[in-house]
Design a protein around this motif. Structure first.
Motif, PDB file in Angstrom:
ATOM      1  N   LEU A  24      -8.022 -30.334  38.972  1.00 50.94           N
ATOM      2  CA  LEU A  24      -6.602 -30.140  38.668  1.00 50.94           C
ATOM      3  C   LEU A  24      -6.233 -28.706  38.286  1.00 50.94           C
ATOM      4  N   ILE A  27      -6.004 -26.713  41.343  1.00 50.59           N
ATOM      5  CA  ILE A  27      -4.846 -27.100  42.157  1.00 50.59           C
ATOM      6  C   ILE A  27      -3.568 -26.505  41.574  1.00 50.59           C
ATOM      7  N   GLY A  30      -3.369 -22.870  42.353  1.00 49.04           N
ATOM      8  CA  GLY A  30      -2.978 -22.672  43.749  1.00 49.04           C
ATOM      9  C   GLY A  30      -1.498 -22.931  43.951  1.00 49.04           C
ATOM     10  N   MET A  31      -0.996 -23.968  43.293  1.00 47.07           N
ATOM     11  CA  MET A  31       0.418 -24.295  43.477  1.00 47.07           C
ATOM     12  C   MET A  31       1.302 -23.224  42.862  1.00 47.07           C
ATOM     13  N   THR A  34       1.459 -20.452  45.491  1.00 47.06           N
ATOM     14  CA  THR A  34       2.366 -20.722  46.613  1.00 47.06           C
ATOM     15  C   THR A  34       3.816 -20.700  46.140  1.00 47.06           C
ATOM     16  N   PHE A  35       4.060 -21.142  44.895  1.00 50.42           N
ATOM     17  CA  PHE A  35       5.431 -21.132  44.402  1.00 50.42           C
ATOM     18  C   PHE A  35       5.938 -19.702  44.264  1.00 50.42           C
ATOM     19  N   HIS A  37       5.089 -17.266  45.985  1.00 59.14           N
ATOM     20  CA  HIS A  37       5.318 -16.692  47.310  1.00 59.14           C
ATOM     21  C   HIS A  37       6.687 -17.034  47.863  1.00 59.14           C
ATOM     22  N   MET A  38       7.314 -18.097  47.333  1.00 59.55           N
ATOM     23  CA  MET A  38       8.632 -18.463  47.849  1.00 59.55           C
ATOM     24  C   MET A  38       9.656 -17.383  47.576  1.00 59.55           C
ATOM     25  N   LYS A  40       8.956 -14.081  47.372  1.00 60.09           N
ATOM     26  CA  LYS A  40       8.562 -12.753  47.847  1.00 60.09           C
ATOM     27  C   LYS A  40       9.421 -12.348  49.037  1.00 60.09           C
ATOM     28  N   LYS A  41       9.336 -11.063  49.358  1.00 60.09           N
ATOM     29  CA  LYS A  41      10.086 -10.561  50.516  1.00 60.09           C
ATOM     30  C   LYS A  41       9.499 -11.174  51.779  1.00 60.09           C
ATOM     31  N   LYS A  42      10.397 -11.612  52.672  1.00 61.26           N
ATOM     32  CA  LYS A  42       9.906 -12.216  53.910  1.00 61.26           C
ATOM     33  C   LYS A  42       9.448 -11.111  54.863  1.00 61.26           C
ATOM     34  N   GLU A  43       8.362 -11.395  55.531  1.00 64.19           N
ATOM     35  CA  GLU A  43       7.797 -10.387  56.416  1.00 64.19           C
ATOM     36  C   GLU A  43       8.410 -10.442  57.818  1.00 64.19           C
TER      37      GLU A  43
END
Lengths: 174, 345, 167
Positions: A24, A27, A30-31, A34-35, A37-38, A40-43
């Protein structure tokens, strides 16, 4: 055994402790990643509208060059076709007639010059083989198409536009 | 009276059906968007603004593609598979209360299609039935990858159903009811069951992931090993039916989790809000709260999908049988002891 | 009442289909349909809990396992066992005796008036639980011990034998 390069690293695999076996925490970490990254600037580059800059040694679509007076440089020597490892280039030579001096620089010119873009591997050997500096791979990306025959590019697509036409175009734009 | 009742129920069913379909359709869009955001991309943005027409485009594509039924396949069962998957995925939403009773045109209308007194068991039965769609479709395809997918799906669903049932039993010890309506009413304002059953919720969540065949438990479809598992041979709308069933399952299991553990349509200070807005608009706020929670859960499903890698098959079985089931049993025992002690005091 | 006859007809039809279909997977599917009609029967009898348990346990778990095994075995004409005449005769004799027993037992039975349940709440979980855990506590516990021993046996069978593993 001693490794010859001396760079061998022995990794020890420790048995996982309780928290690691729980999965856990890993996990959740990791979550969290990824959160984050939502936001961040889009490539993404919106391709058809915006184009990414090509690098200096980019090799794209071929173009057959003209000289300063707008005459085709190619003399149909066939060295490009010979050097082509993919055998993508074919040509038919023709002799220059009287009164065509303003069109072709040399006495012999390529009446038909075809490159099969499905065969071409964009290695640039034709560019290097050309003694007349007539062919360069300085164009854009070769566009997609539906039929195989449409990938065989003739002189209509390969030869640079004549200078006079270019100037006329520029004048029209201004 | 009888006719009015029927019309009311039919209307409710139709509305629920449309909402479920819409949410499922936009889940496909949201899934791609969320995936894109988490990978620093923008996702679908060409069909309509923000790509909002993408589900329509996808649906159109699914409809007009060529349907292929493999010559070796069992034709009737091949068609029955996706139909059954879609049917069973819809059944679950019938017992979920989406809001308090609402006053419309001078009538009190309960926002629940039917309140059966064994609602939780009904959900459980529908979930266990869901595996037939996968199994029949996978077997009828006459393809070894499909068969492997079907068999994995069956064994996975059976294994995780046990842990799921045990985690619900602990919840039932606390709530003393099997009816979703009473369950939702018990969790008034902030008395959500998650406070009393955090471990049970965790077990239920993991099992819900396994039952809906979502990553990290998507071994039945497993693209890398089984090239699509049970839907290897499916094309066009039958493929779409399977995909839709997955998203509807996600919606229904989110709704079940919200109702079981996260208070359903309840939210703090709901009495004051209801008093302020009256019997028509007050419950509607509750409904939107419910759907907000459901959407958050669907987002959570996607978030996990784009973070966690798939389990290996033996790890999946180990987790189900050796971790979740003992944990669930321990949870039951602890809950029972605590309840007895609290009662004695 | 007409609903009862419809469902009863369906359950008999499906159970006959279970026997008469050649493909074992079809048989299992018809068996699932049969169990579904049984579930409807339970609901008609006001036994919601039994209905839903029948639904979960038989349709949802046991039949899935049946289907699972049949799919793994992949039965077809080639794997079908030889049907010798001896087997057929033995089958006829066994079936005949069963039929005789059934007919005689039905004849011996005295039919009573149709039992009507006055209490429609009798099949609910709470009432059923009270009956099970108060009046029938001992049989209930004994049957659970029976299931437990079956489980222990299954685990023992599935466990790897240490000697054969090492040797």
């Amino acid at each position: 055994m001693e490794s010859l390069s001396g760079r061998k690293k022995v990794l020890e695999q420790k048995p996982m402790n309780f928290w690691e076996r729980m999965y856990l925490p890993a996990i959740f970490r990791g979550m969290a990643i990824t959160f984050m990254h939502m936001f961040k600037k889009k490539e993404t580059i919106y391709y058809p509208e915006k184009e990414r800059e090509f690098s200096e040694n980019w090799r794209g679509m071929h173009s057959l060059k003209r000289d300063e007076q707008g005459r085709e440089r190619c003399t149909a020597c066939g060295l490009c076709a010979l050097s082509c490892p993919a055998e993508a280039i074919t040509m038919i030579a023709a002799e220059r007639e009287k009164g065509e001096e303003h069109l072709y620089r040399e006495e012999k010119y390529a009446a038909v010059y075809e490159i099969n873009m499905l065969r071409c591997i964009f290695c640039g050997l034709c560019e290097e083989a050309c003694p007349k500096e007539a062919i360069y791979l300085d164009g854009p990306i070769v566009p997609a198409d539906y039929l195989r025959k449409d990938f065989i590019y003739g002189k209509d697509k390969l030869v640079e536009q004549p200078i006079t036409e270019l100037e006329a175009l520029k004048a029209a734009q201004d | 009276m009888e006719a009015a009742f029927l019309i009311e129920k039919i209307l409710l069913v139709v509305v629920l059906f449309v909402i479920t379909l819409t949410i499922a359709a936009y889940s496909t869009w949201a899934e791609r968007k969320v995936a894109a955001w988490m990978q620093d991309r923008v996702g679908p943005n060409r069909a309509g603004i923000f790509g909002l027409l993408q589900p329509l485009a996808d649906g159109g594509k699914m409809f007009f593609k060529e349907e292929i039924i493999p010559s070796g396949a069992n034709k009737w069962l091949f068609i029955a598979g996706p139909s059954l998957a879609l049917l069973t995925s819809f059944l679950g939403s019938a017992v979920i209360p989406f809001g308090q009773s609402i006053e419309l045109f001078g009538k009190t209308v309960p926002l629940q299609v039917t309140d059966i007194n064994v609602g939780i068991l009904y959900i459980f039965g529908v979930v266990s039935l869901g595996v037939y769609g996968i199994m029949i479709g996978g077997w009828a395809s006459n393809n070894k990858y499909s068969l492997m997918g079907a068999i994995r799906g069956a064994s996975q669903n059976i294994s995780y159903e046990i842990a799921m049932g045990l985690s619900i039993i602990a919840l039932l010890l606390v709530t003393n009811t099997l009816s979703f309506k009473e369950l939702a009413e018990q969790q008034h304002s902030w008395h959500w069951n998650i406070i009393y059953q955090p471990l049970g919720f965790l077990i239920f969540l993991v099992c819900a992931f396994a039952e809906t065949n979502r990553v990290p438990f998507d071994l039945p479809e497993c693209e890398t090993e089984l090239i699509g598992g049970y839907n290897t041979e499916y094309s066009a709308f039958k493929m779409g039916a399977y995909m839709f069933a997955e998203y509807i399952n996600m919606f229904v299991s989110s709704a079940v989790m919200v109702t079981l553990y996260f208070g359903g349509y309840n939210y703090p200070f709901m009495d004051q809000v209801n008093a302020l807005l009256g019997p028509t608009w007050g419950p509607l706020v509750g409904v939107s709260v419910m759907f907000l929670k459901i959407i958050l859960f669907i987002f959570f499903f996607m978030w996990v999908r784009w973070t966690v890698p798939r389990f290996r098959y033996d790890q999946l079985m180990d987790l189900g049988w050796k971790v979740l089931i003992p944990l669930a049993i321990a949870n039951i025992v602890i809950t029972a002891i605590v309840i007895t002690v609290v009662d004695k005091l | 009442m007409s609903l009862f006859y419809l469902v009863a007809f369906l359950s008999i039809l499906f159970s006959l289909l279970v026997i008469f279909t050649k493909n074992p997977v079809y048989s299992v599917l018809y068996l699932i349909a049969t169990f579904f009609t049984f579930t409807i029967h339970y609901i008609l009898l006001n036994a919601q809990f039994l209905a839903i348990v029948n639904f979960i346990v038989y349709m949802g778990a046991i039949m899935v396992l049946f289907l699972f095994v049949l799919m793994l075995m992949n039965l077809n004409k080639d794997t079908e066992p030889m049907k010798s005449n001896l087997l057929k005769i033995a089958g006829v004799i066994a079936g005949g005796t069963l039929l005789v027993t059934l007919v005689s037992s039905i004849k011996a039975l005295q039919t009573s008036a149709v039992a009507t349940t006055t209490n429609s709440q009798i099949g609910l979980v709470g009432n059923l639980g009270k009956v099970l855990f108060r009046e029938f506590l001992l049989p209930f516990e004994i049957s659970s011990i029976l299931l437990l021993s079956a489980m222990v046996g299954a685990v023992l069978l599935a466990k790897k034998d240490k000697r054969t593993q090492n040797g």
